[in-house]
Design a protein around this motif. Structure first.
Motif, PDB file in Angstrom:
ATOM      1  N   ASP A   1      15.432  -3.573 -11.983  1.00 51.76           N
ATOM      2  CA  ASP A   1      14.734  -2.972 -13.122  1.00 51.76           C
ATOM      3  C   ASP A   1      14.821  -1.447 -13.111  1.00 51.76           C
ATOM      4  O   ASP A   1      14.193  -0.782 -13.942  1.00 51.76           O
ATOM      5  CB  ASP A   1      13.276  -3.426 -13.161  1.00 51.76           C
ATOM      6  N   GLY A   2      15.571  -0.875 -12.162  1.00 51.12           N
ATOM      7  CA  GLY A   2      15.747   0.565 -12.112  1.00 51.12           C
ATOM      8  C   GLY A   2      14.802   1.292 -11.186  1.00 51.12           C
ATOM      9  O   GLY A   2      14.987   2.485 -10.931  1.00 51.12           O
ATOM     10  N   ARG A   3      13.799   0.611 -10.662  1.00 52.88           N
ATOM     11  CA  ARG A   3      12.927   1.245  -9.689  1.00 52.88           C
ATOM     12  C   ARG A   3      13.613   1.265  -8.319  1.00 52.88           C
ATOM     13  O   ARG A   3      14.544   0.508  -8.068  1.00 52.88           O
ATOM     14  CB  ARG A   3      11.581   0.517  -9.609  1.00 52.88           C
ATOM     15  N   VAL A   4      13.105   2.145  -7.453  1.00 53.94           N
ATOM     16  CA  VAL A   4      13.701   2.312  -6.129  1.00 53.94           C
ATOM     17  C   VAL A   4      12.628   2.087  -5.076  1.00 53.94           C
ATOM     18  O   VAL A   4      11.572   2.739  -5.095  1.00 53.94           O
ATOM     19  CB  VAL A   4      14.322   3.718  -5.968  1.00 53.94           C
ATOM     20  N   LEU A   5      12.902   1.161  -4.175  1.00 48.88           N
ATOM     21  CA  LEU A   5      12.005   0.921  -3.049  1.00 48.88           C
ATOM     22  C   LEU A   5      12.293   1.950  -1.964  1.00 48.88           C
ATOM     23  O   LEU A   5      13.451   2.237  -1.660  1.00 48.88           O
ATOM     24  CB  LEU A   5      12.224  -0.491  -2.496  1.00 48.88           C
ATOM     25  N   ILE A   6      11.229   2.504  -1.385  1.00 48.96           N
ATOM     26  CA  ILE A   6      11.402   3.470  -0.309  1.00 48.96           C
ATOM     27  C   ILE A   6      10.565   3.036   0.890  1.00 48.96           C
ATOM     28  O   ILE A   6       9.429   2.567   0.728  1.00 48.96           O
ATOM     29  CB  ILE A   6      11.030   4.907  -0.768  1.00 48.96           C
TER      30      ILE A   6
ATOM     31  N   LEU B   1       5.595   1.514   2.404  1.00 52.65           N
ATOM     32  CA  LEU B   1       6.522   1.067   1.363  1.00 52.65           C
ATOM     33  C   LEU B   1       5.964   1.399  -0.013  1.00 52.65           C
ATOM     34  O   LEU B   1       4.776   1.199  -0.286  1.00 52.65           O
ATOM     35  CB  LEU B   1       6.758  -0.437   1.479  1.00 52.65           C
ATOM     36  N   SER B   2       6.831   1.924  -0.886  1.00 50.80           N
ATOM     37  CA  SER B   2       6.433   2.277  -2.249  1.00 50.80           C
ATOM     38  C   SER B   2       7.599   2.032  -3.186  1.00 50.80           C
ATOM     39  O   SER B   2       8.761   1.966  -2.761  1.00 50.80           O
ATOM     40  CB  SER B   2       6.005   3.747  -2.339  1.00 50.80           C
ATOM     41  N   LEU B   3       7.276   1.927  -4.467  1.00 51.70           N
ATOM     42  CA  LEU B   3       8.284   1.866  -5.515  1.00 51.70           C
ATOM     43  C   LEU B   3       8.271   3.191  -6.265  1.00 51.70           C
ATOM     44  O   LEU B   3       7.214   3.675  -6.677  1.00 51.70           O
ATOM     45  CB  LEU B   3       8.002   0.717  -6.483  1.00 51.70           C
ATOM     46  N   LEU B   4       9.444   3.776  -6.443  1.00 51.14           N
ATOM     47  CA  LEU B   4       9.588   5.041  -7.156  1.00 51.14           C
ATOM     48  C   LEU B   4      10.251   4.790  -8.503  1.00 51.14           C
ATOM     49  O   LEU B   4      11.103   3.913  -8.640  1.00 51.14           O
ATOM     50  CB  LEU B   4      10.440   6.017  -6.338  1.00 51.14           C
ATOM     51  N   TYR B   5       9.879   5.607  -9.487  1.00 49.84           N
ATOM     52  CA  TYR B   5      10.460   5.478 -10.815  1.00 49.84           C
ATOM     53  C   TYR B   5      10.300   6.809 -11.548  1.00 49.84           C
ATOM     54  O   TYR B   5       9.359   7.572 -11.292  1.00 49.84           O
ATOM     55  CB  TYR B   5       9.777   4.361 -11.611  1.00 49.84           C
ATOM     56  N   PRO B   6      11.238   7.141 -12.435  1.00 51.97           N
ATOM     57  CA  PRO B   6      11.114   8.398 -13.186  1.00 51.97           C
ATOM     58  C   PRO B   6      10.008   8.304 -14.217  1.00 51.97           C
ATOM     59  O   PRO B   6       9.831   7.275 -14.880  1.00 51.97           O
ATOM     60  CB  PRO B   6      12.486   8.542 -13.850  1.00 51.97           C
ATOM     61  N   THR B   7       9.231   9.366 -14.335  1.00 52.22           N
ATOM     62  CA  THR B   7       8.170   9.410 -15.331  1.00 52.22           C
ATOM     63  C   THR B   7       8.066  10.838 -15.853  1.00 52.22           C
ATOM     64  O   THR B   7       7.613  11.730 -15.140  1.00 52.22           O
ATOM     65  CB  THR B   7       6.822   8.946 -14.744  1.00 52.22           C
TER      66      THR B   7
ATOM     67  N   LEU C   1       2.964   0.002  -2.087  1.00 50.58           N
ATOM     68  CA  LEU C   1       2.967  -1.453  -1.918  1.00 50.58           C
ATOM     69  C   LEU C   1       2.230  -1.909  -0.675  1.00 50.58           C
ATOM     70  O   LEU C   1       1.882  -3.090  -0.555  1.00 50.58           O
ATOM     71  CB  LEU C   1       4.416  -1.965  -1.848  1.00 50.58           C
ATOM     72  N   GLY C   2       2.008  -0.994   0.262  1.00 49.71           N
ATOM     73  CA  GLY C   2       1.381  -1.359   1.524  1.00 49.71           C
ATOM     74  C   GLY C   2       2.211  -0.854   2.684  1.00 49.71           C
ATOM     75  O   GLY C   2       3.165  -0.084   2.510  1.00 49.71           O
ATOM     76  N   ALA C   3       1.844  -1.288   3.875  1.00 52.23           N
ATOM     77  CA  ALA C   3       2.527  -0.830   5.079  1.00 52.23           C
ATOM     78  C   ALA C   3       2.702  -1.983   6.045  1.00 52.23           C
ATOM     79  O   ALA C   3       1.970  -2.975   6.002  1.00 52.23           O
ATOM     80  CB  ALA C   3       1.752   0.309   5.730  1.00 52.23           C
ATOM     81  N   VAL C   4       3.674  -1.842   6.932  1.00 53.32           N
ATOM     82  CA  VAL C   4       3.973  -2.843   7.952  1.00 53.32           C
ATOM     83  C   VAL C   4       3.859  -2.166   9.304  1.00 53.32           C
ATOM     84  O   VAL C   4       4.436  -1.090   9.524  1.00 53.32           O
ATOM     85  CB  VAL C   4       5.385  -3.438   7.774  1.00 53.32           C
ATOM     86  N   GLU C   5       3.112  -2.798  10.210  1.00 55.61           N
ATOM     87  CA  GLU C   5       3.002  -2.292  11.573  1.00 55.61           C
ATOM     88  C   GLU C   5       4.022  -3.006  12.443  1.00 55.61           C
ATOM     89  O   GLU C   5       3.900  -4.196  12.729  1.00 55.61           O
ATOM     90  CB  GLU C   5       1.591  -2.506  12.115  1.00 55.61           C
ATOM     91  N   SER C   6       5.050  -2.282  12.853  1.00 59.37           N
ATOM     92  CA  SER C   6       6.120  -2.859  13.655  1.00 59.37           C
ATOM     93  C   SER C   6       6.885  -1.720  14.321  1.00 59.37           C
ATOM     94  O   SER C   6       7.023  -0.634  13.749  1.00 59.37           O
ATOM     95  CB  SER C   6       7.078  -3.690  12.779  1.00 59.37           C
ATOM     96  N   ALA C   7       7.375  -1.983  15.537  1.00 58.95           N
ATOM     97  CA  ALA C   7       8.159  -0.950  16.216  1.00 58.95           C
ATOM     98  C   ALA C   7       9.420  -0.628  15.441  1.00 58.95           C
ATOM     99  O   ALA C   7       9.870   0.518  15.410  1.00 58.95           O
ATOM    100  CB  ALA C   7       8.498  -1.412  17.632  1.00 58.95           C
TER     101      ALA C   7
ATOM    102  N   ALA D   1       3.126 -11.273  -4.316  1.00 61.18           N
ATOM    103  CA  ALA D   1       1.885 -11.182  -5.090  1.00 61.18           C
ATOM    104  C   ALA D   1       0.833 -10.310  -4.425  1.00 61.18           C
ATOM    105  O   ALA D   1      -0.039  -9.768  -5.103  1.00 61.18           O
ATOM    106  CB  ALA D   1       1.321 -12.586  -5.325  1.00 61.18           C
ATOM    107  N   PHE D   2       0.896 -10.160  -3.100  1.00 59.13           N
ATOM    108  CA  PHE D   2      -0.195  -9.476  -2.396  1.00 59.13           C
ATOM    109  C   PHE D   2       0.316  -8.429  -1.413  1.00 59.13           C
ATOM    110  O   PHE D   2      -0.233  -8.246  -0.341  1.00 59.13           O
ATOM    111  CB  PHE D   2      -1.043 -10.515  -1.639  1.00 59.13           C
TER     112      PHE D   2
END
Length: 387
Positions: A72-77, A87-93, A102-108, A141-142
């Motif tokens: 859809d043109g968005r960019v996951l970072i 983690l986030s989704l970026l888009y031009p505005t 989107l949230g975060a993951v705890e992992s090495a 979804a979550f």
């Protein structure tokens, strides 16, 4: 058709990370652009007239940051923030950049997998001490959630179906050899052997084409690491073409021509060749038994590109004069007529030996049985290898 991010050094030092990732449908791409101390995400819209949209935020990105384009043109970072992977989704505005956390993951360790075939979902791999978690990091979804836990240490990542349910991973169990397995994300990560060349060999899957079933493989079964090819679900053995074995060079496939339904031998394969002189391009077909070596276009984002169904290779590049460009190379039959690349050099190999018996085993409808690719009867020496 997906290109993975590869770090290279620009001659003028202006670009610290020049890798680019392309969506499965070839519509968008994303990369980190800018100077070494001022990196920012950049989205490319591909097509006849490609253009780039910068997506800078309040502060520059770190070199280890990963970006992944969605359909859809968005960019996951993915960023490393306070010991977490944010983690986030970026888009031009308007004149700026919008960001949807989107949230975060705890992992090495957490590494984004290649773009999913549906273009909406994004996955990441988190290897642990005894097992590897597959995370759905976008499209759920979550927020981020674990969708599979695979025993062993896993790396790689190649999609084997268009639904984004079957994922090939290179797995190592208990310090043993590395073997590619097919992981069913719809069944909690149930793993089925995919490559079993010899008992002790490391057998990795590099690329897979969903139309033809062509697999590109790296294995040390011949005695040292070699590039080979096979067919998904086939009884035919993996082959190690002599023409893909270049002295003092690393050869890595990065794109396979789609649309060659049930004709894996006719698929054109693009390869990145790295040697003392730098990086350049290789094009090869299993039926051709020739590796065409070509100079890369100036500013090529090395290791990135995709084929059209008509057999046109598209290579993204960026220079000071053209910050967002795509070079196109026609590849009719087994001869090349480059649009922007010259000085082709052809390396030939011995004529092929006859295939052993066995017909391809394809599933019916949308269900495919993923069987290991055998090799006990295949030639492992250069004299018997076919193209």
């Amino acid at each position: 058709m997906t290109a993975c991010a590869i770090e290279t050094a620009a001659e003028d030092g202006a670009v610290g990370r020049t890798g680019i990732t392309i969506t499965a449908d070839g519509a968008y791409a994303a990369r980190l652009a800018g100077g070494r101390d001022a990196l920012f995400p950049e989205r490319w819209t591909l097509g006849p007239e490609p253009y780039a949209v910068p997506l800078p935020l309040d502060q520059p990105e770190e070199r280890e940051t990963e970006v992944l384009p969605l359909a859809d043109g968005r960019v996951l970072i993915r960023r490393r923030v306070a010991g977490l992977h944010a983690l986030s989704l970026l888009y031009p505005t308007g004149p700026g950049t919008g960001e949807l956390p989107l949230g975060a993951v705890e992992s090495a360790e957490l590494r984004l997998l290649p773009p999913a075939p549906d273009g909406r979902s994004a996955y990441a791999l988190a290897p642990g001490a005894q097992s590897t978690a597959v995370w759905l990091v976008a499209g759920g979804a979550f927020g981020p959630e674990v969708v599979a836990e695979v025993p062993g240490h896993c790396s790689g990542g190649v999609w084997l179906d268009r639904a984004g349910q079957i994922l090939a991973l290179d797995r190592q169990l208990g310090g043993g050899p590395v073997k590619a397995v097919a992981v069913d994300l719809g069944r909690g990560g149930e793993a089925t052997p995919l490559l079993q060349i010899t008992d002790d060999s490391d057998d990795r899957l590099l690329l897979a084409d969903l139309d033809s079933g062509l697999l590109l493989i790296r294995s040390n079964a011949p005695g040292h690491d070699r590039l080979g090819w096979g067919v998904l679900g086939s009884l035919r053995p993996v082959r190690f073409p002599e023409c893909l074995r270049l002295a003092d060079c690393a050869v890595t496939p990065f794109a396979v021509q789609p649309g060659q339904v049930l004709m894996p031998e006719s698929c054109a394969v693009a390869l990145r060749i790295d040697g003392a002189a730098g990086s350049w391009l290789g094009v090869w077909r299993p039926s051709g038994r020739q590796l065409h070596q070509l100079a890369a276009p100036d500013g090529w984002l090395a290791g990135a590109g995709l084929w059209s169904r008509e057999g046109v290779l598209q290579l993204p590049y960026a220079t000071r004069a053209v910050p967002c460009g795509v070079a196109r190379i026609d590849g009719p039959a087994d001869s090349l007529v480059p649009d922007v690349i010259t000085d082709a050099k052809v390396i030939t190999e011995p004529a092929p030996s006859k295939w052993p018996g066995g017909e391809a085993c394809w599933g019916t409808g949308t269900h495919v049985v993923y069987k290991p690719v055998p090799l006990q009867q295949a030639p492992l020496t250069g004299g018997g290898a076919t193209g």
